[in-house]
Design an enzyme around this catalytic site. Sequence first.
Site, PDB file in Angstrom:
ATOM      1  N   CYS A 183       3.759 -26.658 -15.241  1.00  0.00           N
ATOM      2  CA  CYS A 183       3.035 -25.392 -15.459  1.00  0.00           C
ATOM      3  C   CYS A 183       3.951 -24.186 -15.253  1.00  0.00           C
ATOM      4  O   CYS A 183       3.927 -23.236 -16.014  1.00  0.00           O
ATOM      5  CB  CYS A 183       1.865 -25.255 -14.500  1.00  0.00           C
ATOM      6  N   HIS A 232       0.829  -1.208   0.000  1.00  0.00           N
ATOM      7  CA  HIS A 232       0.000   0.000   0.000  1.00  0.00           C
ATOM      8  C   HIS A 232       0.864   1.258   0.000  1.00  0.00           C
ATOM      9  O   HIS A 232       2.024   1.238   0.436  1.00  0.00           O
ATOM     10  CB  HIS A 232      -0.936  -0.011   1.216  1.00  0.00           C
ATOM     11  N   CYS A 272      -2.720 -26.638 -13.318  1.00  0.00           N
ATOM     12  CA  CYS A 272      -3.074 -27.968 -12.787  1.00  0.00           C
ATOM     13  C   CYS A 272      -3.079 -27.984 -11.258  1.00  0.00           C
ATOM     14  O   CYS A 272      -3.475 -28.976 -10.657  1.00  0.00           O
ATOM     15  CB  CYS A 272      -2.155 -29.044 -13.361  1.00  0.00           C
TER      16      CYS A 272
HETATM   17  C1  FAD Z   1      -7.786 -10.976   3.787  1.00  0.00           C
HETATM   18  C2  FAD Z   1      -6.522 -10.194   4.087  1.00  0.00           C
HETATM   19  C3  FAD Z   1      -6.025  -9.273   3.179  1.00  0.00           C
HETATM   20  C4  FAD Z   1      -4.872  -8.564   3.462  1.00  0.00           C
HETATM   21  N1  FAD Z   1      -4.329  -7.767   2.515  1.00  0.00           N
HETATM   22  C5  FAD Z   1      -3.181  -7.108   2.759  1.00  0.00           C
HETATM   23  C6  FAD Z   1      -2.576  -6.326   1.748  1.00  0.00           C
HETATM   24  O1  FAD Z   1      -3.008  -6.323   0.596  1.00  0.00           O
HETATM   25  N2  FAD Z   1      -1.469  -5.610   2.073  1.00  0.00           N
HETATM   26  C7  FAD Z   1      -0.942  -5.603   3.324  1.00  0.00           C
HETATM   27  O2  FAD Z   1       0.018  -4.888   3.566  1.00  0.00           O
HETATM   28  N3  FAD Z   1      -1.474  -6.379   4.292  1.00  0.00           N
HETATM   29  C8  FAD Z   1      -2.561  -7.145   4.033  1.00  0.00           C
HETATM   30  N4  FAD Z   1      -3.104  -7.945   4.978  1.00  0.00           N
HETATM   31  C9  FAD Z   1      -2.498  -7.958   6.314  1.00  0.00           C
HETATM   32  C10 FAD Z   1      -1.287  -8.861   6.411  1.00  0.00           C
HETATM   33  O3  FAD Z   1      -1.509 -10.100   5.782  1.00  0.00           O
HETATM   34  C11 FAD Z   1      -0.999  -9.083   7.904  1.00  0.00           C
HETATM   35  O4  FAD Z   1      -0.879  -7.822   8.502  1.00  0.00           O
HETATM   36  C12 FAD Z   1       0.265  -9.858   8.185  1.00  0.00           C
HETATM   37  O5  FAD Z   1       0.362 -11.010   7.405  1.00  0.00           O
HETATM   38  C13 FAD Z   1       0.260 -10.241   9.657  1.00  0.00           C
HETATM   39  O6  FAD Z   1       1.380 -11.030   9.926  1.00  0.00           O
HETATM   40  P1  FAD Z   1       1.663 -11.542  11.381  1.00  0.00           P
HETATM   41  O7  FAD Z   1       3.038 -12.104  11.365  1.00  0.00           O
HETATM   42  O8  FAD Z   1       1.358 -10.492  12.370  1.00  0.00           O
HETATM   43  O9  FAD Z   1       0.587 -12.696  11.630  1.00  0.00           O
HETATM   44  P2  FAD Z   1       0.684 -14.235  11.200  1.00  0.00           P
HETATM   45  O10 FAD Z   1       1.172 -14.392   9.828  1.00  0.00           O
HETATM   46  O11 FAD Z   1      -0.618 -14.871  11.542  1.00  0.00           O
HETATM   47  O12 FAD Z   1       1.797 -14.808  12.168  1.00  0.00           O
HETATM   48  C14 FAD Z   1       1.530 -15.107  13.515  1.00  0.00           C
HETATM   49  C15 FAD Z   1       2.210 -16.420  13.837  1.00  0.00           C
HETATM   50  O13 FAD Z   1       2.083 -16.678  15.228  1.00  0.00           O
HETATM   51  C16 FAD Z   1       1.912 -18.072  15.388  1.00  0.00           C
HETATM   52  N5  FAD Z   1       1.293 -18.320  16.684  1.00  0.00           N
HETATM   53  C17 FAD Z   1       0.051 -17.982  17.100  1.00  0.00           C
HETATM   54  N6  FAD Z   1      -0.166 -18.401  18.362  1.00  0.00           N
HETATM   55  C18 FAD Z   1       0.976 -19.020  18.754  1.00  0.00           C
HETATM   56  C19 FAD Z   1       1.365 -19.677  19.942  1.00  0.00           C
HETATM   57  N7  FAD Z   1       0.535 -19.806  20.999  1.00  0.00           N
HETATM   58  N8  FAD Z   1       2.618 -20.206  20.012  1.00  0.00           N
HETATM   59  C20 FAD Z   1       3.468 -20.118  18.957  1.00  0.00           C
HETATM   60  N9  FAD Z   1       3.139 -19.517  17.793  1.00  0.00           N
HETATM   61  C21 FAD Z   1       1.916 -18.961  17.696  1.00  0.00           C
HETATM   62  C22 FAD Z   1       1.002 -18.444  14.227  1.00  0.00           C
HETATM   63  O14 FAD Z   1       1.034 -19.819  13.949  1.00  0.00           O
HETATM   64  C23 FAD Z   1       1.559 -17.592  13.101  1.00  0.00           C
HETATM   65  O15 FAD Z   1       2.527 -18.264  12.340  1.00  0.00           O
HETATM   66  C24 FAD Z   1      -4.230  -8.716   4.711  1.00  0.00           C
HETATM   67  C25 FAD Z   1      -4.715  -9.663   5.612  1.00  0.00           C
HETATM   68  C26 FAD Z   1      -5.820 -10.424   5.276  1.00  0.00           C
HETATM   69  C27 FAD Z   1      -6.263 -11.510   6.192  1.00  0.00           C
END
Ligand code: FAD
Length: 503
Positions: free
Chosen positions: A429, A59, A464
Amino acid sequence: MVFKVKGDRPVYDVIVIGAGVTGGFVARELLRYKLKVALLEKNNDVCCEVTRANTAIVHSGYSAKPGALKAGMTVRANENFHHVCEELQVEFKRTGSLMIAIGEYGLEKIYQKLKRGKKNGVKGMKILNREETLALEPNINPEIVMSLFVPSTGVVNPWEFGLAAVENAVDNGAELFLNTRVTGLEKKSGLYSVKTDNGVFTAKYVVNCAGLYADEISEMVAEPFFKIVPRRGEYFVLDTDAGDHVGRVIFQAREDDTKGCIVTPTVHGNILVGPSAEDLQDKDDNATTQERMDLIKSVIQRSVVGIPYNHVIRSFAGIRPRPNWVSQNPETGDLECYEDDVKDFILGEPEGCENFFNVAGIKSPGLTCAQEIGDYMAGLVIAKMQNPQLNERFNPCRPKKVRFAQMSLEEQQQLVRQDRRYGKIVCRCKKVTEAEVVDAIWRNAGARTVDGVKRRAGTGLGRCQGGFCTEEILKILSRELGKPLEEIEKDGSGSYVVSGRLK
Ligand SMILES: Cc1cc2nc3c(=O)[nH]c(=O)nc-3n(C[C@H](O)[C@H](O)[C@H](O)COP(=O)(O)OP(=O)(O)OC[C@H]3O[C@@H](n4cnc5c(N)ncnc54)[C@H](O)[C@@H]3O)c2cc1C
């Protein structure tokens, strides 16, 4: 990488809970200092939750409220994105975007966004009239009145971006523990004791990057003050032969101020359509539904016409970690969610929890901001330390990846002469070779599952959808890991593909 090791463990300087894109970047940025860092992940691979399924847009920063942390972070992250992707060898395209307005209401909205973007420091934004817009994107609904063109918007490979951050953190010394679910946290004599289903870990500082579960981790040490409400978004993916239907990210100006349904190109040359928005109870419910798919189609036709849905090769859903503030009802004493959701990322120490940091409510644009969040959080943690030492051996660059399909014939021939495994195409693919699959397995934080190989090497992403290459990948994983075929998983724990031999 450590899978399940029990017994005596050192005291870590920092434990990062959760190996998604934010946990990966927090660990990476911390390792610019001489620190002992552990990254704990409950799944059998990294980046398997929110980071795995999203719109993948980088973004520009015109949406966030001026002054919010995420406003400045998005603009800086966007400007620096090319540089970070070069360091980490991640595919990124600066496509530009159009927010289109249909009717009076839409016009008001795009002028608001323009004003907000200017305040936040977004460069190059321009209002285009109907003809200018249609000249850029002929498949936009001809009823459009105007659009907001933003040249800095881009698209990234979201899996690779998160994986690369974790891999680079491990390359620089982070210890990654997979299959390690945090179940409790306790502070004893100034140290945090982190209980997991893989034994107890100890650290001076803890950073909670647990995505959808960040509220539950926070509540292990702090009073509840926010709740994560999962909000599902469903998508269609169109094959690459529909890939020129739009060349830019197409947003709709919407009343509710959300990003709404989008049509966007991907870095792989596909078209992505979605997401929907549906609040759920279950944080793991990433099923797709006919009802939402039909809704997406009807909403999208307001912005882009003639989408060839007969070229859809996949549907999927991602779950947004939508944070809501909570407060205590003075009459009942119950904790209740505020109606209004939290408008910014929740970053920092909750009250009364010294040396424990939340990185929570990381919904969009969390992917865009992940490196900025990592840098900000590392800054907060380092500020607590006495005499932190810079790590002179820190290397921000990830070893170069071979992308065989993108090379010239001469380059390909040269590679095959060096290593015959480049001569064997595993995924027809996407023209991915055996050597690339083996590299995906043996890099730091490497693949251990069929979908882990897919996310790293790009196998199974074509028409595929793995129909031809899954068997070959199972065999390579089995051979490289020295495990029987029956023990190789497709994706999450227990998702075995082969149940036994008939003969
Ligand atoms: C539908 C959608 C569209 C989006 N579009 C965009 C976009 O276009 N552009 C953009 O910038 N952002 C976008 N986002 C936001 C972006 O995807 C997230 O902000 C980002 O991926 C969050 O990453 P994270 O590491 O915080 O969470 P996560 O990737 O969920 O990582 C958290 C990790 O913690 C682990 N965990 C949880 N509980 C425990 C526990 N008790 N013990 C050990 N491990 C644990 C989980 O297994 C996971 O691997 C979008 C999100 C969604 C859902």
